[in-house]
Design a protein around this motif. Structure first.
Motif, PDB file in Angstrom:
ATOM      1  N   UNK A 185     -13.131  57.636  35.700  1.00  0.00           N
ATOM      2  CA  UNK A 185     -14.446  58.253  35.384  1.00  0.00           C
ATOM      3  C   UNK A 185     -14.862  59.464  35.473  1.00  0.00           C
ATOM      4  N   UNK A 186     -14.133  60.239  36.508  1.00  0.00           N
ATOM      5  CA  UNK A 186     -14.346  61.625  37.038  1.00  0.00           C
ATOM      6  C   UNK A 186     -13.505  62.249  35.767  1.00  0.00           C
ATOM      7  N   UNK A 187     -12.400  61.933  35.019  1.00  0.00           N
ATOM      8  CA  UNK A 187     -11.649  62.311  33.952  1.00  0.00           C
ATOM      9  C   UNK A 187     -12.418  62.494  32.947  1.00  0.00           C
ATOM     10  N   UNK A 188     -13.197  61.122  32.448  1.00  0.00           N
ATOM     11  CA  UNK A 188     -13.801  61.042  31.303  1.00  0.00           C
ATOM     12  C   UNK A 188     -14.970  62.094  31.128  1.00  0.00           C
ATOM     13  N   UNK A 189     -15.717  62.460  32.646  1.00  0.00           N
ATOM     14  CA  UNK A 189     -16.981  63.208  32.691  1.00  0.00           C
ATOM     15  C   UNK A 189     -16.484  64.652  32.409  1.00  0.00           C
ATOM     16  N   UNK A 190     -15.109  64.983  33.018  1.00  0.00           N
ATOM     17  CA  UNK A 190     -14.813  66.517  32.839  1.00  0.00           C
ATOM     18  C   UNK A 190     -14.418  66.663  31.344  1.00  0.00           C
ATOM     19  N   UNK A 191     -13.788  65.848  30.669  1.00  0.00           N
ATOM     20  CA  UNK A 191     -13.375  65.808  29.209  1.00  0.00           C
ATOM     21  C   UNK A 191     -14.709  66.167  28.299  1.00  0.00           C
ATOM     22  N   UNK A 192     -15.835  65.107  28.586  1.00  0.00           N
ATOM     23  CA  UNK A 192     -16.873  65.380  27.791  1.00  0.00           C
ATOM     24  C   UNK A 192     -17.757  66.503  28.090  1.00  0.00           C
ATOM     25  N   UNK A 193     -17.527  67.092  29.303  1.00  0.00           N
ATOM     26  CA  UNK A 193     -18.286  68.391  29.837  1.00  0.00           C
ATOM     27  C   UNK A 193     -17.931  69.415  29.122  1.00  0.00           C
ATOM     28  N   UNK A 194     -16.435  69.488  29.105  1.00  0.00           N
ATOM     29  CA  UNK A 194     -15.572  70.502  28.312  1.00  0.00           C
ATOM     30  C   UNK A 194     -16.221  70.447  26.817  1.00  0.00           C
ATOM     31  N   UNK A 195     -16.153  69.097  26.310  1.00  0.00           N
ATOM     32  CA  UNK A 195     -16.555  69.019  24.784  1.00  0.00           C
ATOM     33  C   UNK A 195     -17.988  69.617  24.668  1.00  0.00           C
ATOM     34  N   UNK A 196     -19.091  68.995  25.712  1.00  0.00           N
ATOM     35  CA  UNK A 196     -20.362  69.319  25.456  1.00  0.00           C
ATOM     36  C   UNK A 196     -20.352  70.918  25.410  1.00  0.00           C
ATOM     37  N   UNK A 197     -19.706  71.608  26.481  1.00  0.00           N
ATOM     38  CA  UNK A 197     -19.971  73.213  26.704  1.00  0.00           C
ATOM     39  C   UNK A 197     -19.347  73.838  25.191  1.00  0.00           C
ATOM     40  N   UNK A 198     -18.468  73.352  24.730  1.00  0.00           N
ATOM     41  CA  UNK A 198     -17.890  73.877  23.556  1.00  0.00           C
ATOM     42  C   UNK A 198     -18.620  73.680  22.214  1.00  0.00           C
ATOM     43  N   UNK A 199     -19.258  72.439  21.915  1.00  0.00           N
ATOM     44  CA  UNK A 199     -19.810  72.024  20.865  1.00  0.00           C
ATOM     45  C   UNK A 199     -21.344  72.541  20.721  1.00  0.00           C
ATOM     46  N   UNK A 200     -21.845  72.979  22.169  1.00  0.00           N
ATOM     47  CA  UNK A 200     -22.999  73.655  22.329  1.00  0.00           C
ATOM     48  C   UNK A 200     -23.138  74.904  21.938  1.00  0.00           C
ATOM     49  N   UNK A 201     -21.851  75.732  21.665  1.00  0.00           N
ATOM     50  CA  UNK A 201     -21.631  77.147  21.411  1.00  0.00           C
ATOM     51  C   UNK A 201     -21.240  76.941  19.914  1.00  0.00           C
ATOM     52  N   UNK A 202     -20.444  76.104  19.522  1.00  0.00           N
ATOM     53  CA  UNK A 202     -20.067  76.005  18.245  1.00  0.00           C
ATOM     54  C   UNK A 202     -19.959  74.399  17.819  1.00  0.00           C
ATOM     55  N   UNK A 203     -20.947  74.196  16.889  1.00  0.00           N
ATOM     56  CA  UNK A 203     -20.927  72.643  16.484  1.00  0.00           C
ATOM     57  C   UNK A 203     -19.743  72.103  15.821  1.00  0.00           C
ATOM     58  N   UNK A 204     -18.720  73.164  15.375  1.00  0.00           N
ATOM     59  CA  UNK A 204     -17.900  72.619  14.414  1.00  0.00           C
ATOM     60  C   UNK A 204     -16.583  72.502  15.186  1.00  0.00           C
ATOM     61  N   UNK A 205     -16.700  72.775  16.527  1.00  0.00           N
ATOM     62  CA  UNK A 205     -15.423  72.693  17.500  1.00  0.00           C
ATOM     63  C   UNK A 205     -14.726  71.367  17.197  1.00  0.00           C
ATOM     64  N   UNK A 206     -13.481  71.743  17.108  1.00  0.00           N
ATOM     65  CA  UNK A 206     -12.228  70.459  17.180  1.00  0.00           C
ATOM     66  C   UNK A 206     -11.836  70.293  18.741  1.00  0.00           C
ATOM     67  N   UNK A 207     -12.221  69.217  19.270  1.00  0.00           N
ATOM     68  CA  UNK A 207     -11.768  69.216  20.592  1.00  0.00           C
ATOM     69  C   UNK A 207     -11.135  67.794  21.005  1.00  0.00           C
ATOM     70  N   UNK A 208     -10.067  67.747  21.516  1.00  0.00           N
ATOM     71  CA  UNK A 208      -9.257  66.520  21.838  1.00  0.00           C
ATOM     72  C   UNK A 208      -8.632  67.017  23.515  1.00  0.00           C
ATOM     73  N   UNK A 209      -9.689  66.668  24.411  1.00  0.00           N
ATOM     74  CA  UNK A 209      -9.448  66.999  25.728  1.00  0.00           C
ATOM     75  C   UNK A 209      -9.314  65.929  26.770  1.00  0.00           C
ATOM     76  N   UNK A 210      -8.054  65.965  27.512  1.00  0.00           N
ATOM     77  CA  UNK A 210      -7.612  64.711  28.243  1.00  0.00           C
ATOM     78  C   UNK A 210      -7.455  65.461  29.800  1.00  0.00           C
ATOM     79  N   UNK A 211      -7.703  64.483  30.657  1.00  0.00           N
ATOM     80  CA  UNK A 211      -7.763  64.856  32.149  1.00  0.00           C
ATOM     81  C   UNK A 211      -7.016  63.793  33.071  1.00  0.00           C
ATOM     82  N   UNK A 212      -6.531  64.722  33.908  1.00  0.00           N
ATOM     83  CA  UNK A 212      -5.789  63.645  34.882  1.00  0.00           C
ATOM     84  C   UNK A 212      -6.212  64.325  36.324  1.00  0.00           C
ATOM     85  N   UNK A 213      -6.605  63.445  37.211  1.00  0.00           N
ATOM     86  CA  UNK A 213      -7.057  63.973  38.579  1.00  0.00           C
ATOM     87  C   UNK A 213      -6.172  63.071  39.523  1.00  0.00           C
TER      88      UNK A 213
END
Length: 388
Positions: A21-49
């Motif tokens: 769940x740390x990984x899910x939250x990091x990936x979705x936090x990156x998505x939120x940061x980008x989509x907040x700046x550019x709603x048309x952002x294309x994001x597929x972000x994976x995290x490993x801890x």
């Protein structure tokens, strides 16, 4: 298929400090940061801890700029990993990134042009489910499991049980009679803790301020079994004890094993990926149909081909509870719900930085305003159309 007679069903959930769940939250936090700046952002972000390390990878195309180091460290700090003695903390963990742009082959199928409607970001099949077991129209086992770990995090953050640490899990077994949940047969909790706490005190505390605060007393009886930290100790937790990966808790994210899952995860993906937007729409459809009284239990499947806007198939299974023929239900779905990627995104207002909230305690059965797919705004219309 609906079961008859007495039977048992179990679902699990995990806290926000669990490695996956740390990984899910990091990936979705990156998505939120980008989509907040550019709603048309294309994001597929994976995290490993793992011990002392966060590794992020994926494909991102955006006009926004993401400070990956800051997003990762802020997320880890917010989750409570603030002490190097945990073996993982926001100040000393290494952050490594390997991000590149979205494949142009995928972009051609997804991007809208004058002669091409926005298509699905990938092939895939998605499921939505709803039932009458709880007020949220969700299966009871997963809702109880989510509420237990949410309460576990609450008492940690509010220092009610200040010896708790971020990692933890829950599991709930419900005894059913037919389709009716009758009692809770077993509750399992594993809670990470400070080395100095006595296990007898921890078990008594969690039983009193977590289990009894969450589980309705009428669902407990003398035969209910409660298991708390059954290995005896849970001092090492988080990435020190277990490697985490984005998307490894997809059953926790959906319906706890009830119904079906298409296989794709949600976190770290922008809504052009139908893994996410299609699953949210399928839940919206199922919930409104059940809320309308058209069925007591309903599963909806929609499937897509990459680059194609319209779904290639729609399936409905009411488990024998529908008040009208299932073919008629499929007609209602096509008439009242938008199923192309672009229109699903618009109708559910998905181009917003709302995704960090979804990454813990389930994507469904939530009442927060960001969870637009939980609205029951079409139930009255559907009920009226079929004359119920």
């Amino acid at each position: 298929m609906s079961k008859q007679g007495k039977h048992f069903f179990t679902s699990e959930s995990v806290t926000e400090g669990h490695p996956d769940k740390i990984c899910d939250q990091i990936s979705d936090s990156i998505l939120d940061d980008l989509i907040g700046q550019d709603p048309q952002s294309r994001v597929a972000c994976e995290t490993l801890v793992t011990t002392g390390l966060v590794f992020i990878a994926g494909e991102i195309s955006s006009n926004g700029y993401c400070e990956f180091q800051k997003i990762v460290r802020d997320t880890v700090r917010r989750l409570g990993y603030t002490d190097a003695r945990y073996g993982f903390d926001f100040e000393t963990c290494a952050v490594v990134s390997s991000i590149h742009e979205q494949s142009p082959d995928i972009a051609r199928g997804v991007d809208e042009t004058s002669d091409h409607e926005q298509g699905a970001g990938d092939q895939g099949l998605m499921f939505g489910y709803a039932c009458r077991e709880t007020e949220e129209l969700m299966p009871m086992p997963i809702m109880m499991a989510h509420k237990l770990v949410s309460r576990l995090a609450q008492v940690r953050k509010e220092s009610v049980l200040e010896y708790l640490r971020p990692d933890g899990k829950s599991q709930v077994t419900i005894e059913y009679e037919g389709n009716i949940p009758r009692r809770i047969d077993a509750v399992v909790i594993a809670a990470q803790h400070h080395p100095g706490i006595q296990m007898s005190d921890l078990r008594e505390d969690i039983k009193n301020v977590v289990v009894k605060e969450v589980i309705p007393p009428e669902m407990l009886d003398d035969n209910t079994k409660i298991f708390i930290n059954e290995t005896g100790r849970f001092e090492q937790g988080g990435p020190l004890a277990d490697t985490g990966l984005t998307g490894r808790k997809i059953i926790v994210d959906t319906y706890g094993g009830v119904g079906s899952h298409g296989g794709g995860c949600f976190s770290g993906k922008d809504p052009s990926k139908v893994d996410r937007s299609g699953s949210y729409m399928a839940r919206y459809i199922a919930k409104n149909l059940v809320s309308a009284g058209i069925a007591d239990k309903l599963e909806v499947q929609i499937a897509y081909a990459i680059g194609v806007a319209q779904p290639v198939s729609i399936m409905v299974d009411s488990f024998g509870t529908a008040k009208i023929p299932e073919d008629r239900i499929k007609d209602l779905i096509r008439s009242h719900f938008e199923l192309t990627p672009k229109k699903m995104i618009l109708s559910l207002d998905l181009l917003r930085p709302i995704y960090h909230k979804t990454s813990c305690y389930g994507h469904f059965g939530r009442s927060e305003k960001e969870f637009t797919w939980e609205k029951e705004d079409k139930a009255g219309i559907l009920k009226g159309e079929v004359g119920l």
